[in-house]
Design a protein around this motif. Structure first.
Motif, PDB file in Angstrom:
ATOM      1  N   GLY A 566       0.836  -1.193   0.000  1.00 53.24           N
ATOM      2  CA  GLY A 566       0.000   0.000   0.000  1.00 53.24           C
ATOM      3  C   GLY A 566       0.870   1.243   0.000  1.00 53.24           C
ATOM      4  N   SER A 567       0.322   2.364  -0.483  1.00 57.94           N
ATOM      5  CA  SER A 567       1.091   3.604  -0.463  1.00 57.94           C
ATOM      6  C   SER A 567       0.163   4.799  -0.573  1.00 57.94           C
ATOM      7  N   LEU A 568       0.659   5.939  -0.139  1.00 53.90           N
ATOM      8  CA  LEU A 568      -0.026   7.212  -0.318  1.00 53.90           C
ATOM      9  C   LEU A 568       1.020   8.237  -0.717  1.00 53.90           C
ATOM     10  N   VAL A 569       0.761   8.938  -1.820  1.00 57.19           N
ATOM     11  CA  VAL A 569       1.658   9.995  -2.272  1.00 57.19           C
ATOM     12  C   VAL A 569       0.863  11.289  -2.284  1.00 57.19           C
ATOM     13  N   SER A 570       1.183  12.183  -1.362  1.00 51.67           N
ATOM     14  CA  SER A 570       0.514  13.478  -1.301  1.00 51.67           C
ATOM     15  C   SER A 570       1.553  14.577  -1.510  1.00 51.67           C
ATOM     16  N   ALA A 571       1.096  15.815  -1.511  1.00 53.95           N
ATOM     17  CA  ALA A 571       2.038  16.927  -1.637  1.00 53.95           C
ATOM     18  C   ALA A 571       2.830  17.115  -0.363  1.00 53.95           C
ATOM     19  N   GLU A 572       2.236  16.781   0.776  1.00 56.56           N
ATOM     20  CA  GLU A 572       2.858  17.049   2.069  1.00 56.56           C
ATOM     21  C   GLU A 572       3.832  15.950   2.486  1.00 56.56           C
ATOM     22  N   TYR A 573       3.495  14.711   2.229  1.00 58.00           N
ATOM     23  CA  TYR A 573       4.340  13.601   2.684  1.00 58.00           C
ATOM     24  C   TYR A 573       4.031  12.362   1.862  1.00 58.00           C
ATOM     25  N   LEU A 574       4.816  11.300   2.092  1.00 55.95           N
ATOM     26  CA  LEU A 574       4.561  10.013   1.459  1.00 55.95           C
ATOM     27  C   LEU A 574       4.431   8.947   2.537  1.00 55.95           C
TER      28      LEU A 574
END
Length: 848
Positions: A566-574
């Motif tokens: 699983g992963s999340l890539v946002s502007a603020e953090y990963l």
């Protein structure tokens, strides 16, 4: 011959025939979403048979580790109850890709079996497809016709699928009957006449209408059961009696105190066979990156492990046992499969953790099963309802086949159809709960298609396809829709000079839906200007490229078992979730972070390519994810071809240096065997530092106030401690003894954990209480060190100065000190001599 020699002689034989010896593919087929596990030697050559791939050789051989526990090839229920079925087995194989064909393949097989391995010719039988006269005639050169048998499609025709490459096969069987009378038993599924080798001749293509057409190139695909041929050559009736399994069984005997039985009815023998089989499957699958879990391949492994745990309970084990067998497999098979010893400690940790987890509920689950059984007997019934099977699964972790196994042992049956219905209902509820609620767009968008053109340009104009409420669909868009863990772009859409803010972009079918901050007004012209927030996209790209670097860094530091979950890539953090059984240590975190930052500093060009999927799969070490659906063409993102290549549809920076810097914020566990890392880059780090400064400034006053309060409290505590001891000083003074032939009082005082300042305060109090003609030595042990204070009343300071006395005392205790005539202090470290020195004060003072 032992099993090592048999395997090596097979490979040596085909090497001598010009075959390239290739490595076994992993049992986890990351490049083939159609399979849970590698289940045949041909899996890694499927692209060659389909005509979509090639190799730099036309003939090869190998030993392939295979797992068959699901779907068409499922041997799970037979394991342990017969002598030759396994969940994991080795398949020895040789292949020809448009090179040699039937004549050579049969000749090679005959030569190896009879000339090299010296198997008796009168015990060998061959089967051929009913219309394959060519193979029949070839076998007549080696066997009498009564040892050649024709069979139909079920036994002697191989097909990859409903369409595609296929062809007849010829199977080689070995007759183990005492009088060699096994001819009629061929293909009857009995251990007395066992199939050992299958030679498949791929010469046709099955067309959609069911007809066959000849292939331009004909191939040979063979597979020999390694465990079966070992049993034949070692003259034993059971695969489990070979040196492939006996070292594991011997270890189980040693740990359990039970003796193995070859009887197929003996429960101890069945349990040992099941455990020895299942542990091999667990070891090899975990070594290749799989993890027990709740879905797909992972759940299959959890089922196998829990099934083995249940059989271990039959042998009397109540503590984890399976992980103790892994070293045996590493020792006996690690030379040919080095991934096992390389990952042995990880394999042990995973299996032990899973055992411990299941054993916590196993007894409660068995108690519940007993209640179900009693209830059924009272009602004169034998069928366990689907609801009870579901309860055992949902509350106690019992896979349905484990419940079925226990039921079978108790003479009960199970309602698997009812269980499946309840499972389907649960999955549907879960799917509904996960669905993101999107407002419905008026009109039929099923046929709508939006082209994403935002790889390089972040602003464009496009025709409007649909709009309703606050949703709008355009023909093209630079906005990235939330997918694959990457959050959607922000920005604006301008229609008729009306500017709408976009904070959510979703993909539905082939349409990309922009969700605005308010209702879309009916446009005069169906044209929109779309502008993506550059800074947000830039920060997201940095974090996405950093995620790829982090993935590879984790594998290099922690091991190849690491797989993305699983992963999340946002502007603020990963955020990155991955398979790993234990906490990542601080030193490992530093090493991972350093490796990523090294790649950033190397200023590596980030290369994004669109490639045919078969070509992309052949990129060395490319990462693709099981379960993901890929089209004929895929995007591959490479950051140093020797470091990171991944299938990825997201957006990325152009050079690794664009990331700036990478920093790991924290690491934590989110599920059994799954860890999570959260990290920041570039602007995220700047914001993080700014937030830290703000926190420090806003909390500085609080910290100063707390510091003052702490000092005040410490002072008050000291006073309380001194007062508590001072209350006993009068009693100590009354008990004082006199230095011989003098009126001088000598008072030793031993206290507990007083600081030097506190001891001095106590000394002042004692001088006041003594008045005159008194000497006192106060001591206290703090953190394995001695604090000493000597006080002397004013009338004695010239004859007995405190500084001289304390110096002599400290010297005897391995320390030193001094001070004024009326009070002196010292520190020392020899705490074991303190009592002895205090008992000798009179002698010390008289010598001073």
């Amino acid at each position: 011959m032992n099993s090592r020699q048999i395997r090596q002689s097979f490979l040596d034989f085909f090497a001598s025939k010009g075959h390239k010896i290739v490595q076994s593919a992993p049992v986890v087929p990351h490049g083939d979403p159609t399979l849970l596990f590698t289940n045949a030697g041909m899996n890694q050559f499927k692209d060659v048979f389909l005509g979509t791939g090639t190799r730099d050789y036309t003939r090869c051989a190998d030993t392939q580790k295979c797992i068959r526990v699901s779907g068409k090839h499922n041997d799970l229920e037979e394991v342990g109850y017969d002598t030759y079925h396994h969940t994991l087995f080795e398949m020895l194989g040789n292949w020809s890709f448009g090179d040699y064909y039937k004549k050579e393949a049969i000749a090679f097989a005959w030569e190896l079996l009879t000339s090299v391995w010296k198997l008796p010719k009168d015990r060998i039988h061959a089967t051929v497809f009913r219309t394959d006269d060519e193979s029949f005639e070839l076998w007549k050169e080696y066997l009498p016709v009564e040892q050649i048998h024709r069979f139909d499609e079920k036994d002697n025709f191989w097909e990859m699928g409903e369409t595609g490459p296929c062809g007849p096969c010829t199977e080689i069987h070995f007759d183990r009957t005492p009088d060699k009378s096994g001819g009629p038993l061929v293909n009857m599924g009995v251990p007395e006449v066992i199939e050992v080798w299958n030679l498949v001749f791929i010469q046709y293509n099955r067309k959609p209408d069911g007809s066959l057409e000849e292939l331009l190139s004909k191939h040979v695909d063979t597979g020999m059961g390694f465990e079966r041929i070992c049993a034949v050559m070692q003259h034993v009736d059971s695969n489990y009696d070979t040196d492939v399994f006996m070292p594991i069984i011997k270890k189980i005997e040693q740990l359990s105190g039970e003796q193995y039985s070859t009887s197929l009815e003996n429960t101890v023998g069945i349990a040992m066979r099941v455990i020895s089989d299942h542990i091999r499957t667990l070891v090899f699958s975990i070594a290749d990156g799989a993890m027990p879990g709740n879905e797909g391949r992972s759940y299959v492994l959890r089922r196998i492990l829990r099934r083995a745990c249940r059989y271990a309970r039959n042998l009397g084990f109540t503590e984890p046992i399976l992980y103790k067998l892994t070293s045996i497999i590493s020792e006996t098979m690690g030379d040919i499969f080095p991934e096992v010893p390389q990952n042995l400690e990880h394999i042990k940790r995973v299996i032990k953790a899973e055992e411990e987890s299941f054993l916590q509920t196993l007894d409660r689950g068995l108690d519940r099963f007993e209640e179900i059984e009693i209830s059924l007997k009272n009602a004169s019934e034998t069928l366990i309802q689907g609801s009870d099977i579901f309860l055992l699964y949902d509350s106690f972790g019992f896979p349905a086949d484990l419940t079925e196994l226990i039921a079978k042992e108790r003479g009960l049956t199970v309602d698997l159809a009812g269980f499946k219905e309840l499972m389907d209902q649960q999955k549907e509820r879960s799917r509904n709960a996960r669905k993101q609620v999107l407002q419905q767009v008026e009109g039929n968008i099923t046929d709508s298609k939006t082209t994403f053109d935002g790889w390089t340009s972040l602003q464009s104009q496009s025709n409007i396809i649909h709009f309703a409420d606050n949703h709008i669909i355009t023909e093209t868009t630079p906005f990235y829709a939330e997918m694959g863990g990457q959050q959607s772009d922000y920005g604006t859409i301008t229609i008729d000079q009306e500017i709408y803010s976009i904070r959510n972009v979703q993909k539905q079918g082939n349409a990309i839906i922009h969700i605005a901050d308010r209702e879309i007004l009916a446009p005069h012209k169906p044209i929109a200007t779309l502008s993506v927030d550059f800074n947000r996209r830039w920060d997201i790209q940095k974090n996405h490229s950093a995620t790829h670097l982090l993935h590879e860094a984790l594998r290099r530091v922690l091991g190849n078992h690491v797989q993305q979950s699983g992963s999340l890539v946002s502007a603020e953090y990963l955020r990155f979730d991955f398979s790993h059984i234990q906490k990542v240590s601080n030193s490992e975190i530093k090493e991972i972070q350093a490796l990523v930052n090294d790649k950033i500093r190397e200023r590596i060009e980030v290369i994004t390519r669109e490639l045919p999927i078969d070509q992309a799969r052949n990129i060395p070490h490319v990462k693709m994810f099981f379960g993901d659906k890929y089209g004929d063409t895929v995007r591959v993102v490479t950051i140093d071809e020797q470091f990171s290549s991944e299938f990825c549809g997201g957006t990325h920076v152009q050079n690794s240096s664009d990331i700036g810097y990478f920093h790991i914020l924290n690491e934590s566990a989110i599920a059994s065997g799954i860890r999570r890392i959260e990290a920041i880059t570039s602007f995220g780090i700047a914001q993080y530092i700014a937030d830290l400064h703000h926190t420090i400034e806003t909390e500085k006053h609080t910290i100063d106030s707390l510091h003052d309060s702490l000092k005040s409290l410490e002072k008050e505590l000291s006073i309380v401690k001194v007062q508590e001891v001072s209350s006993k000083l009068s009693e100590l003074i009354d008990q004082a003894y006199h230095i011989s032939n003098t009126s001088i009082k000598l008072i030793p005082v031993k206290t507990d954990r007083l600081s030097m300042e506190e001891l001095k305060m106590l000394g002042d109090n004692m001088r006041s209480l003594i008045g005159k003609s008194g000497i006192a030595v106060l001591s206290s042990i703090v953190d394995d060190k001695i604090n000493l204070v000597c006080i002397v009343t004013d009338d004695l300071t010239k004859e007995y100065p405190a500084g001289r006395i304390i110096g002599d005392i400290a010297k005897r205790l391995g320390g030193g000190g001094g001070g004024k005539p009326h009070m002196a202090t010292a520190g020392a470290k020899d705490i074991h001599k303190l009592d002895e020195v205090l008992d000798s004060l009179e002698q010390i003072i008289q010598k001073s």
